[in-house]
Design a protein around this motif. Structure first.
Motif, PDB file in Angstrom:
ATOM      1  N   LYS A   3     -27.999-113.994  66.479  1.00  0.00           N
ATOM      2  CA  LYS A   3     -28.947-113.606  66.331  1.00  0.00           C
ATOM      3  C   LYS A   3     -29.486-112.556  67.316  1.00  0.00           C
ATOM      4  O   LYS A   3     -29.120-112.778  67.598  1.00  0.00           O
ATOM      5  N   THR A   4     -30.725-111.682  66.170  1.00  0.00           N
ATOM      6  CA  THR A   4     -31.370-110.913  66.763  1.00  0.00           C
ATOM      7  C   THR A   4     -32.609-111.153  67.235  1.00  0.00           C
ATOM      8  O   THR A   4     -33.135-111.334  66.596  1.00  0.00           O
ATOM      9  N   TYR A   5     -32.613-111.062  68.108  1.00  0.00           N
ATOM     10  CA  TYR A   5     -33.584-111.542  69.033  1.00  0.00           C
ATOM     11  C   TYR A   5     -35.036-111.009  69.085  1.00  0.00           C
ATOM     12  O   TYR A   5     -34.281-109.900  69.789  1.00  0.00           O
ATOM     13  N   LYS A   6     -36.546-110.908  68.494  1.00  0.00           N
ATOM     14  CA  LYS A   6     -37.538-110.008  68.618  1.00  0.00           C
ATOM     15  C   LYS A   6     -37.937-110.160  69.570  1.00  0.00           C
ATOM     16  O   LYS A   6     -38.970-110.815  70.032  1.00  0.00           O
ATOM     17  N   VAL A   7     -38.531-109.015  70.413  1.00  0.00           N
ATOM     18  CA  VAL A   7     -39.401-109.374  71.793  1.00  0.00           C
ATOM     19  C   VAL A   7     -40.672-108.941  71.880  1.00  0.00           C
ATOM     20  O   VAL A   7     -40.414-106.602  71.036  1.00  0.00           O
ATOM     21  N   GLY A   8     -41.755-109.485  71.902  1.00  0.00           N
ATOM     22  CA  GLY A   8     -43.096-107.924  72.243  1.00  0.00           C
ATOM     23  C   GLY A   8     -42.948-108.051  73.547  1.00  0.00           C
ATOM     24  O   GLY A   8     -43.347-109.357  74.631  1.00  0.00           O
ATOM     25  N   ILE A   9     -43.391-106.893  74.994  1.00  0.00           N
ATOM     26  CA  ILE A   9     -43.527-106.796  75.627  1.00  0.00           C
ATOM     27  C   ILE A   9     -45.156-106.019  76.233  1.00  0.00           C
ATOM     28  O   ILE A   9     -46.219-105.402  75.122  1.00  0.00           O
ATOM     29  N   GLN A  30     -33.985-107.350  69.836  1.00  0.00           N
ATOM     30  CA  GLN A  30     -34.886-106.088  69.206  1.00  0.00           C
ATOM     31  C   GLN A  30     -36.274-105.930  70.257  1.00  0.00           C
ATOM     32  O   GLN A  30     -37.063-106.920  69.755  1.00  0.00           O
ATOM     33  N   ILE A  31     -36.645-105.434  70.126  1.00  0.00           N
ATOM     34  CA  ILE A  31     -38.777-104.395  70.848  1.00  0.00           C
ATOM     35  C   ILE A  31     -39.299-104.391  69.748  1.00  0.00           C
ATOM     36  O   ILE A  31     -39.399-103.039  68.348  1.00  0.00           O
ATOM     37  N   ALA A  32     -39.727-105.709  69.554  1.00  0.00           N
ATOM     38  CA  ALA A  32     -40.647-105.608  68.258  1.00  0.00           C
ATOM     39  C   ALA A  32     -42.094-105.309  68.241  1.00  0.00           C
ATOM     40  O   ALA A  32     -42.929-104.597  67.022  1.00  0.00           O
ATOM     41  N   ALA A  33     -42.737-105.218  69.303  1.00  0.00           N
ATOM     42  CA  ALA A  33     -43.986-104.214  69.969  1.00  0.00           C
ATOM     43  C   ALA A  33     -44.335-104.665  70.859  1.00  0.00           C
ATOM     44  O   ALA A  33     -43.409-105.049  71.292  1.00  0.00           O
ATOM     45  N   VAL A  34     -45.518-103.525  71.423  1.00  0.00           N
ATOM     46  CA  VAL A  34     -45.749-103.450  72.576  1.00  0.00           C
ATOM     47  C   VAL A  34     -47.270-103.406  72.541  1.00  0.00           C
ATOM     48  O   VAL A  34     -47.796-102.884  71.808  1.00  0.00           O
ATOM     49  N   CYS A  35     -47.852-103.628  73.829  1.00  0.00           N
ATOM     50  CA  CYS A  35     -49.555-103.759  74.589  1.00  0.00           C
ATOM     51  C   CYS A  35     -49.514-103.106  75.353  1.00  0.00           C
ATOM     52  O   CYS A  35     -48.871-103.678  76.359  1.00  0.00           O
ATOM     53  N   ASP A  36     -50.640-102.832  75.499  1.00  0.00           N
ATOM     54  CA  ASP A  36     -51.067-102.081  76.918  1.00  0.00           C
ATOM     55  C   ASP A  36     -52.451-101.973  76.447  1.00  0.00           C
ATOM     56  O   ASP A  36     -52.651-101.852  75.842  1.00  0.00           O
ATOM     57  N   TYR A  37     -53.344-102.532  77.920  1.00  0.00           N
ATOM     58  CA  TYR A  37     -54.725-101.728  77.531  1.00  0.00           C
ATOM     59  C   TYR A  37     -55.213-100.143  77.389  1.00  0.00           C
ATOM     60  O   TYR A  37     -55.642-100.263  77.034  1.00  0.00           O
ATOM     61  N   GLU A  65     -45.560-113.385  64.056  1.00  0.00           N
ATOM     62  CA  GLU A  65     -44.678-114.353  63.406  1.00  0.00           C
ATOM     63  C   GLU A  65     -43.328-114.222  63.788  1.00  0.00           C
ATOM     64  O   GLU A  65     -42.681-115.119  64.440  1.00  0.00           O
ATOM     65  N   GLU A  66     -42.902-112.887  63.339  1.00  0.00           N
ATOM     66  CA  GLU A  66     -41.384-112.808  63.782  1.00  0.00           C
ATOM     67  C   GLU A  66     -41.043-112.405  64.931  1.00  0.00           C
ATOM     68  O   GLU A  66     -39.561-112.355  65.537  1.00  0.00           O
ATOM     69  N   ILE A  67     -42.350-112.472  66.432  1.00  0.00           N
ATOM     70  CA  ILE A  67     -41.118-112.385  67.899  1.00  0.00           C
ATOM     71  C   ILE A  67     -41.259-113.605  68.337  1.00  0.00           C
ATOM     72  O   ILE A  67     -42.111-114.320  68.027  1.00  0.00           O
ATOM     73  N   ASP A  68     -39.930-113.641  68.432  1.00  0.00           N
ATOM     74  CA  ASP A  68     -39.842-114.425  69.115  1.00  0.00           C
ATOM     75  C   ASP A  68     -39.844-115.061  70.754  1.00  0.00           C
ATOM     76  O   ASP A  68     -39.565-116.332  71.586  1.00  0.00           O
ATOM     77  N   PHE A  69     -40.221-113.750  71.699  1.00  0.00           N
ATOM     78  CA  PHE A  69     -40.062-114.404  73.100  1.00  0.00           C
ATOM     79  C   PHE A  69     -40.768-112.600  72.908  1.00  0.00           C
ATOM     80  O   PHE A  69     -41.388-111.884  72.599  1.00  0.00           O
ATOM     81  N   VAL A  70     -41.329-113.433  74.679  1.00  0.00           N
ATOM     82  CA  VAL A  70     -42.508-112.184  74.929  1.00  0.00           C
ATOM     83  C   VAL A  70     -42.022-111.989  76.826  1.00  0.00           C
ATOM     84  O   VAL A  70     -41.820-112.727  77.160  1.00  0.00           O
TER      85      VAL A  70
END
Length: 319
Positions: A3-9, A30-37, A65-70
């Motif tokens: 499986k390919t796991y999607k990560v949010g940073i 797979q990097i799905a999304a990123v976040c920073d102030y 929802e599809e993000i598996d881990f952060v």
């Protein structure tokens, strides 16, 4: 087919940026999304990662929802808030060190992870370096003999260093070299030598209550009675040096400035060990994390060990 796991940073500062390439090199991530102030930084990073989603509020990222881990790489004071929210959204978590900003927060984070049944791990980079694997082999083969003492030297001509100019790294609330540097080595002490039973610490703080420490002298007593001496100082006329040294009867080993390893046999001079002669580590953090997600045997440092480090850290800081 794996499986390919999607990560949010969450958190894109110096530390957060370091794992991006590691994620990109792993075909199962797979990097799905990123976040920073800093929205500008978030947008730029998202573009560099292939025009993925970006946010300035981590709560929006967690709704995907599809993000598996952060991967949580925000400053320590915000770790607990982000990690607890991730668990509430049923996301596995990889968190930067130190685990939290207090022992109480760390306890709550471990409890939440265990109750949710989710994977929890920490980014202690030394664990996946040759020096760590070399120390482990020397201990397993009793090459040190009886260990007489462990020392940790943390000397900085400037703190924060030139590349660390953030709004929190020199704050007493969550910054300072005790919080930022010592956890790497406290983790190794706990991992290799067991629980710390007693901490005696003397910290020199500046008169400004907002600023982090100038110096620390501390002694840790391990459960077997062995002592660990910690010597930290900032602002002296000397090039930065960090040295973690295991002093044994037969052999001593010193890890200098993160990667250089020196050995000394009894009565002999220190000799630097060539990189090619060091032990190959157990894969890398991202590989091991994915193994755990696949319910395979993996070498990870969990929140349980992070909590042990946090407890020592809080006793060291003693304001």
């Amino acid at each position: 087919m794996k499986k390919t796991y999607k990560v949010g940073i969450v958190g894109l500062g110096v530390i957060g940026q370091r794992l991006i390439s590691a994620f990109q090199k792993n075909s199962n991530v797979q990097i799905a999304a990123v976040c920073d102030y800093n929205e500008k930084l978030a947008k730029e990073t998202a573009q560099e990662c292939g025009n993925i989603s970006y946010f300035s509020d981590y709560k929006s990222l967690l709704k995907i929802e599809e993000i598996d881990f952060v991967y949580v790489a925000v400053p320590p004071a915000i770790h607990c808030e982000v990690v607890m929210a991730a668990f509430q959204h049923n996301k596995h978590v990889l968190c930067e060190k130190p685990l939290a900003n207090s022992e109480q927060e760390a306890e709550a984070m471990l409890r939440a992870a265990e109750e949710a049944g989710l994977v929890h791990a920490m980014h202690f980079p030394l664990v996946y370096e040759k020096a760590f694997a070399t120390i482990e082999e020397h201990l397993q083969n009793d090459m040190f003999g009886k260990i007489k003492r462990i020392t940790l030297k943390m000397h900085f001509d400037q703190w924060p260093r030139p590349w660390q100019q953030t709004n929190w790294i020199n704050s007493r609330k969550q910054g300072g070299f005790i919080r930022e540097i010592s956890p790497h080595y406290l983790q190794m002490i706990v991992h290799f030598f067991g629980s710390v039973k007693e901490v005696t610490s003397y910290v020199d703080y500046p008169s400004n209550p907002e600023l982090s420490e100038h110096a620390v002298i501390a002694v840790l007593k391990l459960e077997d009675g062995m002592s660990v001496l910690i010597d930290g100082i900032a602002g002296q006329a000397e090039k930065e040096e960090i040295a973690f040294t295991i002093h044994g009867e037969k052999q001593s080993l010193s890890l200098l400035n993160w990667r250089k390893v020196k050995l000394a046999n009894r009565g002999e001079e220190w000799i630097e060990i060539e990189d090619s002669a060091l032990i190959t580590p157990k894969g890398n953090l991202v590989e091991q994390f994915i193994k755990r997600l696949n319910n395979e045997q993996a070498f990870l440092i969990g929140f349980d060990e992070g909590l042990q480090v946090q407890r020592i850290l809080e006793k060291l800081i003693q304001e």
